[in-house]
Design a protein around this motif. Structure first.
Motif, short mmCIF file in Angstrom:
data_model
loop_
_atom_site.label_atom_id
_atom_site.label_comp_id
_atom_site.label_asym_id
_atom_site.label_seq_id
_atom_site.Cartn_x
_atom_site.Cartn_y
_atom_site.Cartn_z
N TYR A 203 10.44 12.50 -3.17
CA TYR A 203 10.26 11.20 -2.52
C TYR A 203 8.79 10.79 -2.50
O TYR A 203 8.48 9.60 -2.59
CB TYR A 203 10.84 11.22 -1.11
CG TYR A 203 12.34 11.31 -1.10
CD1 TYR A 203 13.13 10.30 -1.64
CD2 TYR A 203 12.99 12.42 -0.57
CE1 TYR A 203 14.50 10.39 -1.65
CE2 TYR A 203 14.36 12.51 -0.58
CZ TYR A 203 15.12 11.49 -1.11
OH TYR A 203 16.48 11.56 -1.12
N TRP A 204 7.89 11.76 -2.36
CA TRP A 204 6.46 11.44 -2.42
C TRP A 204 6.09 10.94 -3.81
O TRP A 204 5.34 9.97 -3.96
CB TRP A 204 5.60 12.63 -2.04
CG TRP A 204 5.51 12.82 -0.56
CD1 TRP A 204 6.03 13.86 0.15
CD2 TRP A 204 4.90 11.95 0.40
NE1 TRP A 204 5.78 13.68 1.49
CE2 TRP A 204 5.09 12.53 1.67
CE3 TRP A 204 4.22 10.75 0.30
CZ2 TRP A 204 4.60 11.93 2.83
CZ3 TRP A 204 3.74 10.15 1.46
CH2 TRP A 204 3.92 10.75 2.70
N LEU A 205 6.63 11.59 -4.85
CA LEU A 205 6.36 11.14 -6.21
C LEU A 205 6.93 9.74 -6.44
O LEU A 205 6.28 8.89 -7.07
CB LEU A 205 6.94 12.12 -7.22
CG LEU A 205 6.26 13.49 -7.29
CD1 LEU A 205 7.04 14.40 -8.21
CD2 LEU A 205 4.83 13.34 -7.74
N LEU A 206 8.11 9.49 -5.92
CA LEU A 206 8.71 8.17 -6.03
C LEU A 206 7.89 7.12 -5.28
O LEU A 206 7.70 6.00 -5.76
CB LEU A 206 10.14 8.20 -5.49
CG LEU A 206 10.95 6.93 -5.62
CD1 LEU A 206 11.13 6.55 -7.08
CD2 LEU A 206 12.29 7.11 -4.93
N SER B 74 6.05 4.08 -7.06
CA SER B 74 6.36 2.72 -6.65
C SER B 74 5.10 1.93 -6.33
O SER B 74 5.02 0.73 -6.62
CB SER B 74 7.27 2.72 -5.42
OG SER B 74 8.49 3.33 -5.70
N LEU B 75 4.11 2.61 -5.75
CA LEU B 75 2.84 1.93 -5.47
C LEU B 75 2.15 1.53 -6.76
O LEU B 75 1.62 0.41 -6.88
CB LEU B 75 1.92 2.83 -4.65
CG LEU B 75 2.24 2.98 -3.19
CD1 LEU B 75 1.24 3.92 -2.53
CD2 LEU B 75 2.22 1.64 -2.49
N GLY C 292 0.94 -2.95 -10.79
CA GLY C 292 1.18 -3.56 -12.10
C GLY C 292 1.92 -4.88 -12.00
O GLY C 292 1.59 -5.86 -12.68
N VAL C 293 2.93 -4.93 -11.14
CA VAL C 293 3.69 -6.16 -10.95
C VAL C 293 2.78 -7.24 -10.36
O VAL C 293 2.82 -8.40 -10.77
CB VAL C 293 4.92 -5.92 -10.04
CG1 VAL C 293 5.52 -7.24 -9.57
CG2 VAL C 293 5.94 -5.10 -10.77
N TYR C 294 1.92 -6.85 -9.42
CA TYR C 294 1.03 -7.82 -8.78
C TYR C 294 0.03 -8.40 -9.78
O TYR C 294 -0.33 -9.57 -9.70
CB TYR C 294 0.29 -7.17 -7.62
CG TYR C 294 -0.60 -8.15 -6.88
CD1 TYR C 294 -0.02 -9.13 -6.08
CD2 TYR C 294 -1.98 -8.10 -6.99
CE1 TYR C 294 -0.82 -10.05 -5.40
CE2 TYR C 294 -2.77 -9.01 -6.32
CZ TYR C 294 -2.20 -9.98 -5.53
OH TYR C 294 -2.98 -10.88 -4.88
N PRO D 107 11.65 -0.43 -2.59
CA PRO D 107 11.50 0.98 -2.98
C PRO D 107 10.30 1.65 -2.34
O PRO D 107 10.33 2.85 -2.08
CB PRO D 107 11.37 0.93 -4.50
CG PRO D 107 11.06 -0.48 -4.85
CD PRO D 107 11.57 -1.32 -3.75
N ILE D 108 9.24 0.89 -2.03
CA ILE D 108 8.07 1.49 -1.40
C ILE D 108 8.41 1.96 0.01
O ILE D 108 8.14 3.10 0.38
CB ILE D 108 6.89 0.50 -1.38
CG1 ILE D 108 6.37 0.27 -2.79
CG2 ILE D 108 5.78 0.99 -0.48
CD1 ILE D 108 5.33 -0.83 -2.90
#
Length: 49
Positions: free
Chosen positions: A9-12, A16-17, A22-24, A37-38
């Protein structure tokens, strides 16, 4: 009580961050879609739920 492994979950969460950054950069109007997801992965990583 058994302690769950939260490494995945930490890797996820960190993945996600990175994805959110990238999306931003390319589609700032879609940044709100990355919040789900974050937040979910952070809550699971902190073992709140």
């Amino acid at each position: 009580m058994d302690k769950k492994s939260t490494r995945g979950y930490w890797l996820l969460f960190f993945g996600s961050l990175i994805l959110a950054v990238g999306v931003y950069m390319y589609l700032p109007s879609m940044i709100s879609l990355t919040l789900i997801p974050i937040v979910t992965s952070l809550v699971k990583a902190l073992d709140i739920i």
